[in-house]
Design a protein around this motif. Structure first.
Motif, short mmCIF file in Angstrom:
data_model
loop_
_atom_site.label_atom_id
_atom_site.label_comp_id
_atom_site.label_asym_id
_atom_site.label_seq_id
_atom_site.Cartn_x
_atom_site.Cartn_y
_atom_site.Cartn_z
N ASP A 1 113.08 93.22 -19.43
CA ASP A 1 114.39 93.69 -19.21
C ASP A 1 115.25 93.50 -20.54
OD1 ASP A 1 114.92 91.37 -18.24
OD2 ASP A 1 115.86 92.21 -16.53
N GLU A 2 114.80 92.59 -21.57
CA GLU A 2 115.60 92.06 -22.50
C GLU A 2 114.88 92.33 -23.66
OE1 GLU A 2 117.02 88.22 -21.86
OE2 GLU A 2 118.16 88.61 -20.29
N LEU A 3 114.90 93.37 -24.39
CA LEU A 3 114.11 93.82 -25.68
C LEU A 3 114.70 94.09 -27.10
CD1 LEU A 3 111.57 96.22 -23.92
CD2 LEU A 3 111.41 93.77 -24.23
N ASP A 4 116.09 93.25 -26.92
CA ASP A 4 117.01 93.39 -27.97
C ASP A 4 116.35 92.89 -29.57
OD1 ASP A 4 118.87 94.30 -26.40
OD2 ASP A 4 119.99 92.49 -26.03
N CYS A 5 115.07 92.07 -29.17
CA CYS A 5 114.58 91.58 -30.46
C CYS A 5 113.88 92.74 -31.22
CB CYS A 5 113.47 90.39 -30.08
SG CYS A 5 112.34 90.89 -28.63
N PHE A 6 113.62 93.96 -30.63
CA PHE A 6 112.99 94.98 -31.08
C PHE A 6 113.85 96.00 -31.65
CE2 PHE A 6 109.59 93.26 -28.20
CZ PHE A 6 109.02 92.86 -28.95
N GLU A 7 113.65 96.46 -32.90
CA GLU A 7 114.54 97.76 -33.32
C GLU A 7 114.34 98.93 -32.70
OE1 GLU A 7 113.77 97.94 -37.53
OE2 GLU A 7 114.77 95.86 -38.03
N ASP A 8 115.26 99.83 -32.72
CA ASP A 8 115.09 101.32 -32.10
C ASP A 8 113.85 101.89 -32.88
OD1 ASP A 8 117.43 100.67 -30.87
OD2 ASP A 8 118.48 102.23 -31.89
N GLU A 9 113.03 102.56 -31.92
CA GLU A 9 111.94 103.24 -32.24
C GLU A 9 110.99 102.27 -33.10
OE1 GLU A 9 113.32 106.74 -34.53
OE2 GLU A 9 114.10 107.77 -33.00
N ALA A 10 110.80 101.24 -32.53
CA ALA A 10 109.71 100.16 -33.22
C ALA A 10 108.47 100.51 -32.80
CB ALA A 10 110.12 98.99 -32.93
N VAL B 1 114.78 98.33 -17.54
CA VAL B 1 113.62 98.28 -18.15
C VAL B 1 113.37 99.69 -19.06
CG1 VAL B 1 111.08 98.05 -17.96
CG2 VAL B 1 112.64 96.43 -16.80
N PHE B 2 113.53 100.60 -18.21
CA PHE B 2 113.03 102.13 -18.66
C PHE B 2 113.96 102.32 -19.79
CE2 PHE B 2 112.09 103.12 -14.11
CZ PHE B 2 110.91 102.66 -14.25
N THR B 3 115.33 101.85 -19.59
CA THR B 3 116.13 102.20 -20.84
C THR B 3 115.75 101.50 -22.12
OG1 THR B 3 117.97 102.40 -19.12
CG2 THR B 3 118.72 101.96 -21.58
N GLN B 4 115.38 100.07 -21.93
CA GLN B 4 115.11 99.51 -23.15
C GLN B 4 113.67 100.19 -23.68
OE1 GLN B 4 116.15 96.51 -24.46
NE2 GLN B 4 117.92 96.44 -23.29
N VAL B 5 112.73 100.44 -22.98
CA VAL B 5 111.50 101.15 -23.50
C VAL B 5 111.81 102.40 -24.34
CG1 VAL B 5 109.33 102.20 -22.70
CG2 VAL B 5 110.15 100.00 -21.70
N ARG B 6 112.73 103.13 -23.61
CA ARG B 6 112.99 104.54 -24.27
C ARG B 6 113.48 104.21 -25.46
NH1 ARG B 6 113.07 107.48 -27.32
NH2 ARG B 6 113.62 109.80 -27.19
N ARG B 7 114.48 103.01 -25.73
CA ARG B 7 115.12 102.85 -27.20
C ARG B 7 114.10 102.69 -28.23
NH1 ARG B 7 116.43 98.67 -29.71
NH2 ARG B 7 115.74 97.12 -27.96
N ILE B 8 113.25 101.54 -27.72
CA ILE B 8 112.22 101.02 -28.82
C ILE B 8 111.04 102.06 -28.88
CG2 ILE B 8 112.86 98.72 -28.15
CD1 ILE B 8 110.07 98.39 -26.82
N LEU B 9 111.19 103.12 -28.28
CA LEU B 9 109.97 104.31 -28.43
C LEU B 9 110.60 105.38 -29.28
CD1 LEU B 9 108.06 104.85 -25.15
CD2 LEU B 9 107.24 104.21 -27.09
N VAL B 10 109.47 105.68 -30.28
CA VAL B 10 109.69 107.03 -31.00
C VAL B 10 109.80 108.13 -30.01
CG1 VAL B 10 108.68 105.93 -33.17
CG2 VAL B 10 107.23 107.45 -31.42
N LYS B 11 110.60 109.35 -30.61
CA LYS B 11 110.40 110.54 -29.82
C LYS B 11 108.86 110.75 -29.59
CE LYS B 11 112.48 115.17 -29.75
NZ LYS B 11 111.12 115.81 -29.48
N ASP B 12 108.49 111.34 -28.21
CA ASP B 12 107.16 111.86 -28.03
C ASP B 12 106.36 110.52 -27.86
OD1 ASP B 12 107.88 114.62 -27.77
OD2 ASP B 12 107.65 114.64 -30.14
#
Length: 257
Positions: free
Chosen positions: A115-124, A143-154
């Motif tokens: 639940d702490e994924l700040d080390c990764f950029e958006d859409e990484a 966790v879901f919020t963090q995962v959505r941030r680091i995932l690309v669209k689709d």
């Protein structure tokens, strides 16, 4: 998740590596070889493999989230994907590094909480693979919020969780094959247990867990920007439990909107 809880769960999983817990046993050489040949066999739950139709959609940049133990990460790396493994347990991450060295694979390991994924950029990442583990954090929506941030669209989120119903039973009774209802839901090691029970758990090296509600799990996925595209359930592999509960574990294929 507070630092003390992280420390206790990290130590607990370090201990599980020493005990040889199934989730800490690295993938076999044969499984890695098959992955190199294009046959990817990963698990998110104890007994069933992830469907090949899901595996075929996993993108190139993969985050294996709370996925230490030398299993999902090395297998996906062997298939040619660019893999980063995140886990809170140092010993679990060492299993990945050992497996990668054994099989001459390239992968990265990062020690942090899921639940702490700040080390990764958006859409990484193009895909996040998360075997049963969200039960070890108190807020699955974070966790879901963090995962959505680091995932690309689709991008895809392959995610599994213990069925909340599993947490109503007395654990000691389960170990003896007795299904005795003891707790209300949602279960929380912080609030459902006494101070004395929590102290004993820490002394024994037990994990601290949270059941979450279906609203938090399914509604949380949808609310944070995912569309659920597929689903399956799995047994626990422990007959006394499986004889009462058919869907002990739940697995989701979700797409980032």
């Amino acid at each position: 998740m507070d630092n003390e809880l992280k420390r206790l769960n990290s130590l607990a999983w370090d201990g599980e590596v020493e005990k040889g817990n199934w989730w800490t046993r690295p993938a076999s050489h044969e499984t890695i070889q098959r992955a190199k040949e294009g046959e990817v066999e990963i698990t998110l739950t104890p007994c069933r493999r992830v469907p090949s139709s899901w595996c075929g959609r996993i993108g190139h940049r993969v985050l294996a989230l709370a996925s230490g133990g030398g299993q999902q990460g090395p297998i996906l790396a062997a298939s040619g994907r660019d893999v980063t493994v995140v886990d809170l347990s140092a010993a679990q991450l060492e299993q990945d590094r050992k497996t990668a060295a054994r099989e001459d694979l390239a992968l990265r390991t990062v020690r942090t909480s899921m639940d702490e994924l700040d080390c990764f950029e958006d859409e990484a990442f193009d895909c996040v693979v998360n075997p049963v583990s969200v039960n070890f954090v108190p807020d699955c929506k974070e966790v879901f919020t963090q995962v959505r941030r680091i995932l690309v669209k689709d991008g895809l989120f392959l995610f599994a969780v213990a069925n909340p119903i599993m947490y109503i039973f007395d654990v000691k009774g389960l170990e003896k094959g007795r299904m005795r209802i003891r707790y209300t839901l949602p279960f929380s090691s912080d609030h459902s247990l006494s101070v004395r029970q929590r102290r004993r758990m820490a002394e024994r090296g037990d994990t601290f867990e949270f059941s979450h509600s279906l609203d938090s799990l399914i509604g949380g996925l949808c609310a944070t920007g995912f569309a659920i595209e597929d689903f399956y359930s799995d047994a626990s592999g422990f007959e006394p439990v499986d004889s009462f509960v058919q869907d002990c574990y739940l697995a989701f294929l979700a797409r980032a909107l």
